[in-house]
Motif scaffolding. Structure first.
Motif, PDB file in Angstrom:
ATOM      1  N   ILE A  70       0.819  -1.214   0.000  1.00  0.00           N
ATOM      2  CA  ILE A  70       0.000   0.000   0.000  1.00  0.00           C
ATOM      3  C   ILE A  70       0.847   1.255   0.000  1.00  0.00           C
ATOM      4  CG2 ILE A  70      -1.641   1.322   1.415  1.00  0.00           C
ATOM      5  CD1 ILE A  70      -2.793  -1.367   2.335  1.00  0.00           C
ATOM      6  N   VAL A  71       0.428   2.217  -0.818  1.00  0.00           N
ATOM      7  CA  VAL A  71       0.977   3.568  -0.744  1.00  0.00           C
ATOM      8  C   VAL A  71       0.003   4.394   0.083  1.00  0.00           C
ATOM      9  CG1 VAL A  71       1.673   5.619  -2.015  1.00  0.00           C
ATOM     10  CG2 VAL A  71       2.090   3.350  -2.999  1.00  0.00           C
ATOM     11  N   GLU A  72       0.438   4.821   1.229  1.00  0.00           N
ATOM     12  CA  GLU A  72      -0.434   5.622   2.088  1.00  0.00           C
ATOM     13  C   GLU A  72      -0.485   7.063   1.588  1.00  0.00           C
ATOM     14  OE1 GLU A  72      -0.092   4.871   6.424  1.00  0.00           O
ATOM     15  OE2 GLU A  72       1.494   3.471   5.845  1.00  0.00           O
ATOM     16  N   LYS A  73      -1.565   7.734   1.896  1.00  0.00           N
ATOM     17  CA  LYS A  73      -1.715   9.144   1.515  1.00  0.00           C
ATOM     18  C   LYS A  73      -0.574   9.951   2.116  1.00  0.00           C
ATOM     19  CE  LYS A  73      -6.745   8.938   1.139  1.00  0.00           C
ATOM     20  NZ  LYS A  73      -8.043   9.403   1.697  1.00  0.00           N
ATOM     21  N   GLY A  74      -0.013  10.843   1.294  1.00  0.00           N
ATOM     22  CA  GLY A  74       1.072  11.687   1.767  1.00  0.00           C
ATOM     23  C   GLY A  74       2.445  11.056   1.648  1.00  0.00           C
ATOM     24  N   THR A  75       2.508   9.835   1.106  1.00  0.00           N
ATOM     25  CA  THR A  75       3.794   9.172   0.888  1.00  0.00           C
ATOM     26  C   THR A  75       3.926   8.774  -0.574  1.00  0.00           C
ATOM     27  OG1 THR A  75       3.097   6.880   1.253  1.00  0.00           O
ATOM     28  CG2 THR A  75       3.551   8.196   3.220  1.00  0.00           C
ATOM     29  N   ASP A  76       5.124   8.338  -0.940  1.00  0.00           N
ATOM     30  CA  ASP A  76       5.342   7.889  -2.324  1.00  0.00           C
ATOM     31  C   ASP A  76       6.043   6.542  -2.354  1.00  0.00           C
ATOM     32  OD1 ASP A  76       8.240  10.009  -3.088  1.00  0.00           O
ATOM     33  OD2 ASP A  76       7.823   8.610  -1.462  1.00  0.00           O
ATOM     34  N   TYR A  77       5.834   5.722  -1.321  1.00  0.00           N
ATOM     35  CA  TYR A  77       6.483   4.415  -1.281  1.00  0.00           C
ATOM     36  C   TYR A  77       5.485   3.364  -0.804  1.00  0.00           C
ATOM     37  CZ  TYR A  77       6.880   5.951   3.577  1.00  0.00           C
ATOM     38  OH  TYR A  77       6.602   6.432   4.838  1.00  0.00           O
ATOM     39  N   LEU A  78       5.788   2.124  -1.178  1.00  0.00           N
ATOM     40  CA  LEU A  78       4.943   1.004  -0.800  1.00  0.00           C
ATOM     41  C   LEU A  78       5.320   0.464   0.580  1.00  0.00           C
ATOM     42  CD1 LEU A  78       4.945  -0.956  -4.178  1.00  0.00           C
ATOM     43  CD2 LEU A  78       2.913  -0.034  -3.068  1.00  0.00           C
ATOM     44  N   THR A  79       4.302   0.124   1.340  1.00  0.00           N
ATOM     45  CA  THR A  79       4.493  -0.552   2.625  1.00  0.00           C
ATOM     46  C   THR A  79       3.640  -1.811   2.627  1.00  0.00           C
ATOM     47  OG1 THR A  79       4.865   1.545   3.777  1.00  0.00           O
ATOM     48  CG2 THR A  79       4.290  -0.363   5.133  1.00  0.00           C
ATOM     49  N   GLY A  80       4.216  -2.903   3.055  1.00  0.00           N
ATOM     50  CA  GLY A  80       3.475  -4.159   3.110  1.00  0.00           C
ATOM     51  C   GLY A  80       2.682  -4.289   4.399  1.00  0.00           C
ATOM     52  N   TYR A  81       1.414  -4.645   4.276  1.00  0.00           N
ATOM     53  CA  TYR A  81       0.554  -4.848   5.438  1.00  0.00           C
ATOM     54  C   TYR A  81      -0.019  -6.271   5.386  1.00  0.00           C
ATOM     55  CZ  TYR A  81       0.636   0.111   6.525  1.00  0.00           C
ATOM     56  OH  TYR A  81       1.039   1.369   6.876  1.00  0.00           O
ATOM     57  N   TRP A  82      -0.211  -6.831   6.586  1.00  0.00           N
ATOM     58  CA  TRP A  82      -0.724  -8.186   6.707  1.00  0.00           C
ATOM     59  C   TRP A  82      -2.060  -8.196   7.433  1.00  0.00           C
ATOM     60  CZ3 TRP A  82       1.627 -12.332   4.465  1.00  0.00           C
ATOM     61  CH2 TRP A  82       2.943 -12.164   4.025  1.00  0.00           C
ATOM     62  N   GLY A  83      -2.930  -9.085   6.983  1.00  0.00           N
ATOM     63  CA  GLY A  83      -4.154  -9.340   7.718  1.00  0.00           C
ATOM     64  C   GLY A  83      -3.865 -10.242   8.906  1.00  0.00           C
ATOM     65  N   GLN A  84      -4.906 -10.472   9.702  1.00  0.00           N
ATOM     66  CA  GLN A  84      -4.730 -11.193  10.951  1.00  0.00           C
ATOM     67  C   GLN A  84      -4.724 -12.713  10.768  1.00  0.00           C
ATOM     68  OE1 GLN A  84      -7.548 -10.264   9.780  1.00  0.00           O
ATOM     69  NE2 GLN A  84      -9.230 -11.550  10.515  1.00  0.00           N
ATOM     70  N   GLY A  85      -5.057 -13.189   9.593  1.00  0.00           N
ATOM     71  CA  GLY A  85      -5.090 -14.619   9.356  1.00  0.00           C
ATOM     72  C   GLY A  85      -6.474 -15.188   9.573  1.00  0.00           C
ATOM     73  N   THR A  86      -6.826 -16.126   8.720  1.00  0.00           N
ATOM     74  CA  THR A  86      -8.107 -16.811   8.862  1.00  0.00           C
ATOM     75  C   THR A  86      -7.852 -18.313   8.648  1.00  0.00           C
ATOM     76  OG1 THR A  86     -10.419 -16.901   8.104  1.00  0.00           O
ATOM     77  CG2 THR A  86      -8.755 -16.436   6.418  1.00  0.00           C
ATOM     78  N   LEU A  87      -8.389 -19.123   9.551  1.00  0.00           N
ATOM     79  CA  LEU A  87      -8.108 -20.550   9.541  1.00  0.00           C
ATOM     80  C   LEU A  87      -9.019 -21.294   8.571  1.00  0.00           C
ATOM     81  CD1 LEU A  87      -6.655 -23.035  10.733  1.00  0.00           C
ATOM     82  CD2 LEU A  87      -8.424 -23.079  12.522  1.00  0.00           C
ATOM     83  N   VAL A  88      -8.381 -22.084   7.720  1.00  0.00           N
ATOM     84  CA  VAL A  88      -9.107 -22.976   6.815  1.00  0.00           C
ATOM     85  C   VAL A  88      -8.766 -24.412   7.205  1.00  0.00           C
ATOM     86  CG1 VAL A  88      -9.316 -23.769   4.432  1.00  0.00           C
ATOM     87  CG2 VAL A  88      -9.150 -21.319   4.924  1.00  0.00           C
ATOM     88  N   THR A  89      -9.787 -25.190   7.497  1.00  0.00           N
ATOM     89  CA  THR A  89      -9.601 -26.584   7.875  1.00  0.00           C
ATOM     90  C   THR A  89     -10.360 -27.461   6.893  1.00  0.00           C
ATOM     91  OG1 THR A  89      -9.401 -25.987  10.211  1.00  0.00           O
ATOM     92  CG2 THR A  89      -9.827 -28.296   9.700  1.00  0.00           C
ATOM     93  N   VAL A  90      -9.643 -28.358   6.244  1.00  0.00           N
ATOM     94  CA  VAL A  90     -10.257 -29.269   5.279  1.00  0.00           C
ATOM     95  C   VAL A  90     -10.211 -30.673   5.881  1.00  0.00           C
ATOM     96  CG1 VAL A  90     -10.287 -30.110   2.920  1.00  0.00           C
ATOM     97  CG2 VAL A  90      -9.426 -27.803   3.417  1.00  0.00           C
ATOM     98  N   SER A  91     -11.369 -31.161   6.249  1.00  0.00           N
ATOM     99  CA  SER A  91     -11.424 -32.443   6.945  1.00  0.00           C
ATOM    100  C   SER A  91     -12.814 -33.049   6.815  1.00  0.00           C
ATOM    101  CB  SER A  91     -11.075 -32.255   8.419  1.00  0.00           C
ATOM    102  OG  SER A  91     -11.220 -33.471   9.127  1.00  0.00           O
TER     103      SER A  91
END
Length: 120
Positions: free
Chosen positions: A98-119
């Motif tokens: 993401i390029v945040e407003k007021g900046t000119d560079y990319l920053t990586g952001y992560w979500g909190q994770g979501t569990l997928v269970t296949v069983s």
């Protein structure tokens, strides 16, 4: 900036799930969006990535079964997962560059994770 992932759950082998991840906050633009996963006892791995113009790349293990897409107007990336296998069981994380407003560079952001269970 925050990322909120959703859509995980328990599914039987052969089933489908759709994950979503929406970014909110002071966003000017978003570059690549991707999904990663970490299975129990394993390192995190790239699942799929999509560029701003819609080009995609997939891990060999999910190609042909998973589809990544994005809605730029909603700052959202999706992962449609079909023909799920037990080995797809993992915590799935979204990543936005993401390029945040007021900046000119990319920053990586992560979500909190979501569990997928296949069983069965």
């Amino acid at each position: 900036v925050q990322l909120q992932a959703s859509g995980g759950g328990l599914v039987q082998p052969g089933g489908s799930l759709r994950l979503s991840c929406v970014a909110s906050g002071s966003i000017f633009s978003i570059g690549d969006m991707g999904w990663y996963r970490r299975a129990p006892g394993k390192q995190r791995e790239l699942v799929a990535v999509i560029t701003p113009d819609g080009s995609t790349n997939y891990a060999t293990s999910v190609r042909g079964r998973f589809t990544v897409s994005r809605d730029n107007a909603k700052n959202t990336v999706y992962l449609q997962m079909n023909s799920l296998r037990p080995e797809d069981t993992a915590v799935y994380y979204c990543n936005h560059n993401i390029v945040e407003k007021g900046t000119d560079y990319l920053t990586g952001y992560w979500g909190q994770g979501t569990l997928v269970t296949v069983s069965s």
